[in-house]
Scaffold this active site. Structure first.
Site, mmCIF file in Angstrom:
data_model
loop_
_atom_site.group_PDB
_atom_site.id
_atom_site.type_symbol
_atom_site.label_atom_id
_atom_site.label_comp_id
_atom_site.label_asym_id
_atom_site.label_seq_id
_atom_site.Cartn_x
_atom_site.Cartn_y
_atom_site.Cartn_z
ATOM 1 N N ASP A 189 1.064 -1.731 0.092
ATOM 2 C CA ASP A 189 -0.152 0.300 -0.080
ATOM 3 C C ASP A 189 0.966 1.541 0.435
ATOM 4 O O ASP A 189 1.786 0.926 0.255
ATOM 5 C CB ASP A 189 -0.756 -0.168 1.363
ATOM 6 C CG ASP A 189 -0.290 -0.407 2.734
ATOM 7 O OD1 ASP A 189 1.069 0.203 2.448
ATOM 8 O OD2 ASP A 189 -0.898 -0.412 3.427
ATOM 9 N N ASP A 199 -7.926 -7.270 0.214
ATOM 10 C CA ASP A 199 -7.258 -7.523 1.436
ATOM 11 C C ASP A 199 -8.185 -7.341 3.160
ATOM 12 O O ASP A 199 -8.889 -6.509 2.750
ATOM 13 C CB ASP A 199 -6.033 -6.987 1.336
ATOM 14 C CG ASP A 199 -5.985 -5.410 2.121
ATOM 15 O OD1 ASP A 199 -5.221 -5.422 3.095
ATOM 16 O OD2 ASP A 199 -6.670 -4.671 1.256
#
Length: 380
Positions: A96, A270
């Site tokens: 991320d 996720d």
């Protein structure tokens, strides 16, 4: 035609929904979609070894840019040969951008056009993260899939604030693209924001699609909105994204949300949920959540889930797991975490089969009833 390091191959569309069966090809292997990705925040999926994750069938895991930047440092990881070598994982890794962690530090951050100033949660020192810095960190980490630096506005923020936020996120995305040093072997995704506002989601998606990213993420969900609100946003957002590229719904891991996301055309998910709740003794089973620490399981010598083929369920009983967790034994956390990850990865395997068989809606109904969700409150 642009050669991307990340490519999506569509295998089949489900006849009755927007669900799609496919695969994503990365520099570190190919994984089937839809797929749930375990989260390894600190370059490890808590309590699990790489070998165990491969047994489970995780072809890709997620790591966290913000945390690895602070400790041990992205430059150290680069000197180690990159994140794959550092953590001994030879399959795909997604990182991320740090944007969500900055969102989580709402009380100690300041957002400007240049980037975000915030307090280091480890030692209180002042830190600055910009689109360029977020890309530089991820280039050092060497992940297969990277995220653009974005602001994740709260779902119920006023319209004017969200509009300014998505426009800045689009400018940040453009800056990140220009700063990307490794476009040949790391695929950078754009992140669509816009809270619950359809026109702002449309504007954000149009901006990012025009930049021609290898894939697209849907951000700003699973941040406090209702299940119905999330589905509504996906209903009008997913069709705005290119069919020939991956679609990733960030931070979603509840079983019903996974299925409903797939129905709306999402490929990747996720969440820290399965491992976080497992460490407290909450286990996902085919008949709903089970809190194995509860006293009623003290002499229950049956598996966690009679319908599960995972290592935990094949070898250990509820009574033993309860004992381990009550005694604060790490092995108990390992076993429950393994089971929960297996459960979600296997759920996605079942979903892929349902897409192949064109019966995803029937699968959804049957799963929700067995899991204990009230179907009437889970309309899609």
């Amino acid at each position: 035609m642009t050669n991307y390091p990340i490519t999506y191959r569509l295998i089949k569309k489900e006849k009755h929904t927007g669900a799609r069966l496919g695969e994503i090809i990365t520099p570190h292997g190919t994984f089937p979609t839809p797929m749930f990705m375990p989260v390894g925040t600190q370059a490890t999926v808590k309590t699990q070894s790489p070998e165990e994750l491969k047994e489970i069938g995780s072809g890709i895991i997620l790591s966290n840019t913000y945390h690895l930047w602070l400790r041990p440092g992205d430059e150290l990881i680069a000197r180690a040969g990159g994140l794959h070598k550092f953590m001994n994982w030879d399959q795909a890794i997604l990182t991320d951008s740090g944007g969500f962690q900055v969102y989580s530090l709402a009380d100690s951050r300041n957002i400007t056009e240049e980037g975000v100033t915030f307090k280091n949660h480890l030692n209180g020192s002042k830190m600055f993260l910009s689109p360029e810095k977020a890309i530089s960190i991820q280039n050092n980490l060497g992940s297969d899939i990277m995220m653009s630096f974005d602001e994740c506005p709260q779902f119920y923020q006023p319209y004017d604030y969200v509009k300014k936020s998505i426009e800045r996120t689009s400018r940040w995305a453009e800056r990140g693209l220009k700063a990307h040093r490794r476009p040949h072997d790391q695929g950078l995704f754009g992140i669509v924001q816009g809270a619950g506002f359809e026109d702002l989601r449309r504007q954000s998606a149009a901006d990012l699609v025009s930049m021609d990213f290898p894939g697209y993420s849907i951000g700003g969900l699973a941040v406090g909105e209702s299940h119905a609100e999330m589905n509504a946003v996906l209903d009008f957002t997913t069709p705005l994204l290119p069919e020939n590229k991956p679609r990733y719904l960030m931070g979603v891991g509840a079983p019903d949300s996974l299925i409903d996301g797939v129905i709306r055309g999402v490929d990747m998910f996720d969440c820290v949920l399965p491992t976080r709740i497992a460490r407290n003794g909450t286990c996902m089973t085919s008949e709903g959540r089970l809190v194995v620490k509860n006293a009623k399981f003290a002499e229950d010598f049956t598996p966690l889930d009679h319908h599960c083929d995972c290592y935990t369920c094949q070898h250990y009983t509820r009574a033993y797991l309860r004992h381990l967790l009550k005694a604060d034994e790490t092995f108990g956390m390992r076993l429950t975490s393994y089971h929960n990850l297996y459960f979600l990865v296997n759920l996605m395997k079942q979903v892929r089969q349902a897409i192949l068989d064109d019966n995803l809606l029937e699968f959804r109904q049957d799963f929700l009833e067995r899991y204990g969700y009230n179907s009437s409150s889970r309309n899609f």
